[in-house]
Design a protein around this motif. Sequence first.
Motif, PDB file in Angstrom:
ATOM      1  N   VAL A 217     -14.258   8.427-133.613  1.00 22.64           N
ATOM      2  CA  VAL A 217     -14.877  10.201-133.848  1.00 22.64           C
ATOM      3  C   VAL A 217     -16.253  10.100-133.613  1.00 22.64           C
ATOM      4  O   VAL A 217     -16.461  11.276-133.073  1.00 22.64           O
TER       5      VAL A 217
ATOM      6  N   PHE B 108      -9.452  14.278-143.264  1.00 20.33           N
ATOM      7  CA  PHE B 108      -9.777  14.065-141.714  1.00 20.33           C
ATOM      8  C   PHE B 108      -8.000  14.186-140.513  1.00 20.33           C
ATOM      9  O   PHE B 108      -8.837  14.119-139.143  1.00 20.33           O
TER      10      PHE B 108
ATOM     11  N   THR C 120      -9.881  18.547-140.142  1.00 20.51           N
ATOM     12  CA  THR C 120     -11.172  18.007-139.606  1.00 20.51           C
ATOM     13  C   THR C 120     -11.541  18.605-137.869  1.00 20.51           C
ATOM     14  O   THR C 120     -11.971  18.815-137.543  1.00 20.51           O
ATOM     15  N   LEU C 121     -10.454  17.075-137.588  1.00 14.92           N
ATOM     16  CA  LEU C 121     -10.342  16.808-136.028  1.00 14.92           C
ATOM     17  C   LEU C 121      -9.473  18.114-135.537  1.00 14.92           C
ATOM     18  O   LEU C 121     -10.230  19.058-134.452  1.00 14.92           O
TER      19      LEU C 121
ATOM     20  N   TYR D  17     -12.222  20.968-135.001  1.00 15.54           N
ATOM     21  CA  TYR D  17     -12.993  20.574-133.771  1.00 15.54           C
ATOM     22  C   TYR D  17     -12.155  20.948-132.725  1.00 15.54           C
ATOM     23  O   TYR D  17     -13.097  21.448-131.489  1.00 15.54           O
TER      24      TYR D  17
ATOM     25  N   GLU E 275     -15.826  16.331-140.602  1.00 20.99           N
ATOM     26  CA  GLU E 275     -15.224  14.368-140.036  1.00 20.99           C
ATOM     27  C   GLU E 275     -16.270  13.381-140.719  1.00 20.99           C
ATOM     28  O   GLU E 275     -15.799  12.488-141.280  1.00 20.99           O
TER      29      GLU E 275
ATOM     30  N   ILE F  48     -14.474  11.174-142.645  1.00 20.60           N
ATOM     31  CA  ILE F  48     -14.203   9.875-142.189  1.00 20.60           C
ATOM     32  C   ILE F  48     -15.204   8.796-143.435  1.00 20.60           C
ATOM     33  O   ILE F  48     -14.842   7.321-143.652  1.00 20.60           O
TER      34      ILE F  48
END
Length: 524
Positions: free
Chosen positions: A36, A99, A102-103, A106, A136, A140
Amino acid sequence: MSGVETGKITTDIPARMDRLPWSRWHWLVVIGLGTVWILDGLEVTIVGSISDRLTEKGSGLAITPGGIGIAAAVYVAGACLGALFFGYLADRMGRKKLFIITLVVYLIGTVATAFSKNPMYFYACRFVTGAGIGGEYAAINSAIDELIPARVRGRVDLIINGSFWLGTAAGGALSVLLLNESIFAKDFGWRLAFGLGAIFGLVILLVRRNVPESPRWMFIHGREDQAEEVVQDIESQVEDSTDERLRPVDQDITVRQRKSIGFGTIARTMVTMYPKRSILGLALFVGQAFLYNAVFFTFGLVLGKMLKVPAGQVGWYIVPLAIGNFLGPLLLGKLFDTIGRRVMITMTYVVSGLLLILTGVLFANGTLNGTTLTLMWCLVFFFASAGASAAYLTVSEIFPMETRAMAIAFFYAVGTGLGGIIGPILFGKYVEQGKDQVAFGYYLGAGLMIAAGLVELVLGVNAEQRSLEDIATPLTAQDADEERGSRPDGRRDRGDTIDLRDRELETASVRGSDDFASARRRYH
């Protein structure tokens, strides 16, 4: 792992995770979670590389150089707020759910950016994209540290965070192609850049689905049976891929399970129990955030407006700079696990600051052109990149597990908010005012880096090759330890017990591993 006793368990899961040899499974974690940062590097670099193009007539956006600084600040503001919001959820809901979420945030933000028609819409999209990236960082980094063995945690964390620069190199090279007006129209190439970033994000999402929840998070939150299943599966995969029979462990920890940790407990933990570590985290984050965000969100403007580098060629200058940034964590990372955190973080921060002062002097007197300025930046950020990556490593390992994601989010948000929002706005104005003001910005960034390095020298924690539970005892373990300890001379109140223990453990950690181990045994 032993049975549950009224919400209190004794488990050997942390020791079992730390004793794992490096295997194919660990590479899955690195690829699924660490990549990421490549996306983050791609995002920052694309905006930096295309910043001069966006200010040109016919770009389809009609934004000013000062507006580029505002866009950078809005992106960072989104990242700060996203880190706090999603970091809090990561400690409550688990690392894996967050995680993934949040991706997705994005991806939504970066795709929407490609359709920007005016500055306000562009700012809004950058905010959403930043929120996803900020979330992230919290989810992460906490997951990585809880899944990677203690003996290599430093170098792995640095290299993963340093992979930001692989995205930077890709973004720089990509921008050269996409800004070529003989291939793509002036108002289309930069839009395509954001779309390509989203495609890469989708690939990461598919890989990430196979990364498990953190067993450390699971057993503290009442899911010890699932945690045991996850660890057994990991151990089976490791044994199959390495043809190595894992040795048994004889170290365990007792914890009182909790469903969640409130903001009040988190705040008291950082301010009351670990005030020196909190100061350290803020110093490291403010220094690196100001330096990086100030320089990299506006480097296209400096090269284009002040050194007359054509907008379509800016990307070629970022590629070697990005490679130098990645080589720093890659080549120096092992030393953070051997020589130690305190020495290496101090060295990288101070040396990068001194080199940036030299860069400012040469830039102000007109000695540097686009090529030589890039070479100086390469040298500065070879050291600064390792130090900045170590800042994330530091705040992710020096606070108790229950507060880890929130601690990362807090220091990222406050440090980056102070340095990352103010920096780009200042530099955007400095570019408009001339070389002397830009050089002054370099001096300011250098001073903050050197100051942070000195704070590390005084307050740094010797965390190399130590279990996360040794560096900062989990709050739930602290509760359990107090209840099971004998008190023939009368009961000691909880705050006194915690303060006494943590003061002694922190002092012992500074003296060395032997003193720390002795002090640790007295409380377990």
